[in-house]
Scaffold this motif. Sequence first.
Motif, PDB file in Angstrom:
ATOM      1  N   ILE A   1       6.959  -9.143  14.606  1.00 34.73           N
ATOM      2  CA  ILE A   1       5.596  -9.534  14.980  1.00 34.73           C
ATOM      3  C   ILE A   1       4.651  -8.450  14.463  1.00 34.73           C
ATOM      4  O   ILE A   1       4.483  -7.402  15.083  1.00 34.73           O
ATOM      5  N   GLY A   2       4.087  -8.706  13.295  1.00 35.10           N
ATOM      6  CA  GLY A   2       3.228  -7.727  12.632  1.00 35.10           C
ATOM      7  C   GLY A   2       3.721  -7.490  11.216  1.00 35.10           C
ATOM      8  O   GLY A   2       4.936  -7.484  10.969  1.00 35.10           O
ATOM      9  N   SER A   3       2.791  -7.324  10.276  1.00 34.04           N
ATOM     10  CA  SER A   3       3.206  -7.204   8.872  1.00 34.04           C
ATOM     11  C   SER A   3       2.314  -6.224   8.110  1.00 34.04           C
ATOM     12  O   SER A   3       1.920  -6.488   6.979  1.00 34.04           O
ATOM     13  N   GLY A   4       2.011  -5.094   8.761  1.00 33.90           N
ATOM     14  CA  GLY A   4       1.299  -4.022   8.053  1.00 33.90           C
ATOM     15  C   GLY A   4       2.298  -3.214   7.240  1.00 33.90           C
ATOM     16  O   GLY A   4       3.359  -3.715   6.839  1.00 33.90           O
ATOM     17  N   ASN A   5       1.985  -1.962   7.037  1.00 32.32           N
ATOM     18  CA  ASN A   5       2.814  -1.084   6.211  1.00 32.32           C
ATOM     19  C   ASN A   5       4.200  -0.881   6.830  1.00 32.32           C
ATOM     20  O   ASN A   5       5.239  -1.171   6.224  1.00 32.32           O
ATOM     21  N   TRP A   6       4.237  -0.463   8.086  1.00 33.33           N
ATOM     22  CA  TRP A   6       5.516  -0.219   8.770  1.00 33.33           C
ATOM     23  C   TRP A   6       6.172  -1.557   9.136  1.00 33.33           C
ATOM     24  O   TRP A   6       7.395  -1.700   9.067  1.00 33.33           O
ATOM     25  N   GLY A   7       5.357  -2.534   9.503  1.00 29.76           N
ATOM     26  CA  GLY A   7       5.896  -3.856   9.830  1.00 29.76           C
ATOM     27  C   GLY A   7       6.668  -4.431   8.652  1.00 29.76           C
ATOM     28  O   GLY A   7       7.755  -5.011   8.825  1.00 29.76           O
ATOM     29  N   SER A   8       6.148  -4.242   7.457  1.00 34.58           N
ATOM     30  CA  SER A   8       6.821  -4.774   6.264  1.00 34.58           C
ATOM     31  C   SER A   8       8.140  -4.043   6.016  1.00 34.58           C
ATOM     32  O   SER A   8       9.146  -4.664   5.644  1.00 34.58           O
TER      33      SER A   8
ATOM     34  N   GLN B   1       7.798 -12.377  -2.327  1.00 37.07           N
ATOM     35  CA  GLN B   1       8.614 -11.498  -1.456  1.00 37.07           C
ATOM     36  C   GLN B   1       8.009 -10.099  -1.350  1.00 37.07           C
ATOM     37  O   GLN B   1       8.704  -9.120  -1.062  1.00 37.07           O
ATOM     38  N   GLU B   2       6.736 -10.005  -1.589  1.00 38.76           N
ATOM     39  CA  GLU B   2       6.070  -8.692  -1.531  1.00 38.76           C
ATOM     40  C   GLU B   2       4.831  -8.768  -0.655  1.00 38.76           C
ATOM     41  O   GLU B   2       4.063  -9.728  -0.783  1.00 38.76           O
ATOM     42  N   ASN B   3       4.629  -7.780   0.188  1.00 32.91           N
ATOM     43  CA  ASN B   3       3.367  -7.695   0.905  1.00 32.91           C
ATOM     44  C   ASN B   3       2.420  -6.880   0.020  1.00 32.91           C
ATOM     45  O   ASN B   3       2.397  -5.645   0.078  1.00 32.91           O
ATOM     46  N   VAL B   4       1.698  -7.610  -0.814  1.00 31.55           N
ATOM     47  CA  VAL B   4       0.912  -6.952  -1.865  1.00 31.55           C
ATOM     48  C   VAL B   4      -0.199  -6.076  -1.307  1.00 31.55           C
ATOM     49  O   VAL B   4      -0.662  -5.158  -1.966  1.00 31.55           O
ATOM     50  N   LYS B   5      -0.633  -6.356  -0.082  1.00 28.68           N
ATOM     51  CA  LYS B   5      -1.712  -5.531   0.481  1.00 28.68           C
ATOM     52  C   LYS B   5      -1.170  -4.280   1.165  1.00 28.68           C
ATOM     53  O   LYS B   5      -1.677  -3.188   0.959  1.00 28.68           O
ATOM     54  N   TYR B   6      -0.151  -4.446   2.012  1.00 29.48           N
ATOM     55  CA  TYR B   6       0.260  -3.309   2.858  1.00 29.48           C
ATOM     56  C   TYR B   6       1.509  -2.575   2.356  1.00 29.48           C
ATOM     57  O   TYR B   6       1.792  -1.468   2.809  1.00 29.48           O
ATOM     58  N   LEU B   7       2.278  -3.223   1.469  1.00 28.61           N
ATOM     59  CA  LEU B   7       3.461  -2.535   0.925  1.00 28.61           C
ATOM     60  C   LEU B   7       3.702  -3.045  -0.501  1.00 28.61           C
ATOM     61  O   LEU B   7       4.715  -3.714  -0.772  1.00 28.61           O
ATOM     62  N   PRO B   8       2.778  -2.742  -1.413  1.00 32.85           N
ATOM     63  CA  PRO B   8       2.917  -3.285  -2.772  1.00 32.85           C
ATOM     64  C   PRO B   8       4.135  -2.729  -3.494  1.00 32.85           C
ATOM     65  O   PRO B   8       4.607  -1.632  -3.182  1.00 32.85           O
ATOM     66  N   ASN B   9       4.642  -3.500  -4.419  1.00 36.15           N
ATOM     67  CA  ASN B   9       5.742  -3.106  -5.328  1.00 36.15           C
ATOM     68  C   ASN B   9       7.084  -2.920  -4.642  1.00 36.15           C
ATOM     69  O   ASN B   9       7.958  -2.249  -5.178  1.00 36.15           O
ATOM     70  N   VAL B  10       7.259  -3.495  -3.443  1.00 35.96           N
ATOM     71  CA  VAL B  10       8.559  -3.404  -2.757  1.00 35.96           C
ATOM     72  C   VAL B  10       8.960  -4.817  -2.340  1.00 35.96           C
ATOM     73  O   VAL B  10       8.197  -5.505  -1.666  1.00 35.96           O
TER      74      VAL B  10
ATOM     75  N   ASP C   1       0.929 -16.655   1.922  1.00 36.30           N
ATOM     76  CA  ASP C   1       1.389 -17.423   0.753  1.00 36.30           C
ATOM     77  C   ASP C   1       1.936 -16.484  -0.316  1.00 36.30           C
ATOM     78  O   ASP C   1       2.989 -16.733  -0.917  1.00 36.30           O
ATOM     79  N   VAL C   2       1.216 -15.394  -0.531  1.00 35.44           N
ATOM     80  CA  VAL C   2       1.636 -14.458  -1.578  1.00 35.44           C
ATOM     81  C   VAL C   2       2.979 -13.813  -1.208  1.00 35.44           C
ATOM     82  O   VAL C   2       3.870 -13.672  -2.053  1.00 35.44           O
ATOM     83  N   ILE C   3       3.129 -13.458   0.081  1.00 33.44           N
ATOM     84  CA  ILE C   3       4.408 -12.855   0.498  1.00 33.44           C
ATOM     85  C   ILE C   3       5.546 -13.856   0.249  1.00 33.44           C
ATOM     86  O   ILE C   3       6.601 -13.506  -0.289  1.00 33.44           O
ATOM     87  N   ASN C   4       5.327 -15.119   0.606  1.00 33.01           N
ATOM     88  CA  ASN C   4       6.400 -16.104   0.436  1.00 33.01           C
ATOM     89  C   ASN C   4       6.691 -16.413  -1.033  1.00 33.01           C
ATOM     90  O   ASN C   4       7.820 -16.725  -1.390  1.00 33.01           O
TER      91      ASN C   4
ATOM     92  N   ASN D   1      -7.661   1.368   3.362  1.00 34.37           N
ATOM     93  CA  ASN D   1      -7.461   0.011   2.855  1.00 34.37           C
ATOM     94  C   ASN D   1      -6.925  -0.962   3.910  1.00 34.37           C
ATOM     95  O   ASN D   1      -5.935  -1.660   3.695  1.00 34.37           O
ATOM     96  N   GLY D   2      -7.574  -0.980   5.075  1.00 34.09           N
ATOM     97  CA  GLY D   2      -7.173  -1.941   6.117  1.00 34.09           C
ATOM     98  C   GLY D   2      -6.156  -1.396   7.103  1.00 34.09           C
ATOM     99  O   GLY D   2      -5.931  -1.978   8.162  1.00 34.09           O
ATOM    100  N   GLN D   3      -5.506  -0.275   6.758  1.00 32.49           N
ATOM    101  CA  GLN D   3      -4.576   0.333   7.711  1.00 32.49           C
ATOM    102  C   GLN D   3      -5.384   0.972   8.836  1.00 32.49           C
ATOM    103  O   GLN D   3      -6.544   1.315   8.661  1.00 32.49           O
ATOM    104  N   LYS D   4      -4.725   1.120   9.982  1.00 28.76           N
ATOM    105  CA  LYS D   4      -5.447   1.622  11.154  1.00 28.76           C
ATOM    106  C   LYS D   4      -4.985   3.021  11.526  1.00 28.76           C
ATOM    107  O   LYS D   4      -3.808   3.355  11.454  1.00 28.76           O
ATOM    108  N   LEU D   5      -5.978   3.787  12.001  1.00 27.90           N
ATOM    109  CA  LEU D   5      -5.723   5.148  12.460  1.00 27.90           C
ATOM    110  C   LEU D   5      -5.377   5.085  13.952  1.00 27.90           C
ATOM    111  O   LEU D   5      -6.001   4.328  14.674  1.00 27.90           O
ATOM    112  N   GLN D   6      -4.383   5.846  14.380  1.00 29.26           N
ATOM    113  CA  GLN D   6      -4.007   5.778  15.789  1.00 29.26           C
ATOM    114  C   GLN D   6      -4.436   7.010  16.594  1.00 29.26           C
ATOM    115  O   GLN D   6      -4.725   6.937  17.772  1.00 29.26           O
ATOM    116  N   GLY D   7      -4.435   8.186  15.939  1.00 30.20           N
ATOM    117  CA  GLY D   7      -4.599   9.440  16.675  1.00 30.20           C
ATOM    118  C   GLY D   7      -5.914   9.568  17.427  1.00 30.20           C
ATOM    119  O   GLY D   7      -5.948  10.079  18.550  1.00 30.20           O
ATOM    120  N   VAL D   8      -7.006   9.094  16.818  1.00 29.66           N
ATOM    121  CA  VAL D   8      -8.325   9.250  17.444  1.00 29.66           C
ATOM    122  C   VAL D   8      -8.401   8.404  18.718  1.00 29.66           C
ATOM    123  O   VAL D   8      -8.882   8.858  19.767  1.00 29.66           O
TER     124      VAL D   8
END
Length: 376
Positions: A27-34, A77-86, A71-74, A314-321
Motif C-alpha cells: 500500500i504505497g508506491s513511492g521510492n521505498w514503496g517501489s 514494470q518501472e515506477n518512472v517517477k519514484y524509482l526510475p531505471n529499475v 499505466d506506465v508501471i504496468n 521531486n514529489g518525495q516527502k520530508l519526514q524529519g521536520v
Amino acid sequence: MVPPNSNSPEGSSNCGREMELDRIAVIGSGNWGSVAARLAATNARRLPCFQDEVRVWVYEERLSTGELLSDVINMTQENVKYLPNVKLGPNVVADPNLESAVKNATMLVFVMPHQFIDETCEMLKGKIRPDAKAISLIKGMELRDEGPRLISREINDQLGIDCSVLMGANIANEIAVEQFSEATIGFKDDKETADKWVQVFGTPYFEVTPVQDVEGVELCGTLKNIVAIAAGLVDGLGMGNNTKAAIMRIGLREMIRFSKLMFPTVQDATFFESCGVADLITTCFGGRNRKVAEAFAKHGGKRSFDELEGELLNGQKLQGVLTAAEVSSFLKAKNWEESFPLFSSVHAIATGLLPPSAIVEYAELRKIVGTPELHV
Ligand SMILES: NC(=O)c1ccc[n+]([C@@H]2O[C@H](COP(=O)([O-])OP(=O)(O)OC[C@H]3O[C@@H](n4cnc5c(N)ncnc54)[C@H](O)[C@@H]3O)[C@@H](O)[C@H]2O)c1
C-alpha cells in the motif's frame, strides 16, 4: 502481463503454514514503496508459500507526459517517477484502486509518507481480510491529543489487525540496485508472523532480523529523521566531522531517552540493530532529510523547508521536520524541552524561531524554553 500462479499448494508446507498461499499487497508506491514491492515480488516468485502476484496501490498521478503513473508501471514494470531505471518484476501489478489492490490479501505492507496513513486506513475499513497481517515501513508519528502515536499502533487500532514494523539503514535507491544492507523487523509477540515477514523481504543482499520490540524499532526509524535534519544543518553550515559526530551522539542519546519515556519496555539492544545506530549513520550522511536541511542552512534559514522540499525532492516527502514538530509539541506539553535540546532546537530552527547556527548553541534554546531539566 502477470504470469499464472505457478506455486503448488503442496509446497506451502516449506513455509510452515497451512495450505492457503499468502497474498501480498503493498500500500504505497513511492521510492521505498517501489523497492519494497520489488523485494516482495522477488520472494513471491521464488517461494512456494506466496501467490505470485503482488499488487501495489498507486496513489494515482498524471505524469508530465500526460500518462497515468499506474499505466506506465504496468506497461514498463518501472515506477518512472519514484524509482526510475529499475524493473519491479513481472509479477507486480500497479492498481490505483485501493479496494481491489488489497482484495484477498493476507499480508499488507504499509509504505507511504506518514501524513497519509490516517486517511488511507479510513478508506481501508471493511475492505481487508480480518485475519490479514500488517507491517509498517513508515517512519513518522501521528499527533494525537494524548501525545504522539506510533503508526503501527494507528494501523492496529484503526483496522484491528496485528502490525509489525520494518526499519533499518535502508536508503531505497541503494537496495534497488542490490547493494548489501540490513533491516530489523520489530514484532509484538507473534514470532511466526515475524518469520513470515522475513521471508517476504529477506534476500542475500537484504538481511532481515526480527526483534521482539515493536515500539523500540519503530521509534528508532522515526526519531532518527530529526537527527538527520540536525546533521544536514551542520553540513550546510560548513562544520566538520567532529561536529557531525557530536550531533549524532547527542541525537542518539535523545532517541533512547525519548523512546524509554514513551515506552519503558524499549530495550537498549534495539539501538544496536540496523534500525538503530546503522540507520542513524546512513541517514545523517545520505538521505533526503540531511539534503534539504543542508540547503536550508546554506540559505541562512531564509527559504522554508516546504519550498526546498518541493524544489529538491521531486514529489518525495520530508519526514524529519514534521516529526520534530510532533515530538516538540509533546515535549512542550510535558515541560521536557530542555532535556531534549537537539530535538527542540531542530523544531525551533525549522519554524524560524532560531537561526540554523543554533543547532550547536544550546544556550540559545534555553532563552526560548527555560524549563527545568529532567534527568532520564
Ligand atoms: N525512500 C527511502 O529511502 C526510505 C527508506 C526507508 C523508509 N522510508 C519511509 O517510507 C515511507 C514512504 O516513503 P517513500 O520513499 O516510499 O515515498 P516518497 O516520499 O518517495 O513518495 C511520496 C509518495 O506519497 C504518495 N502520495 C502523495 N499524496 C498522497 C496521498 N494523499 N495519499 C497517499 N499517498 C500519497 C505519492 O504518490 C508517492 O508514492 C516514509 O515513511 C519514509 O520515511 C523511505
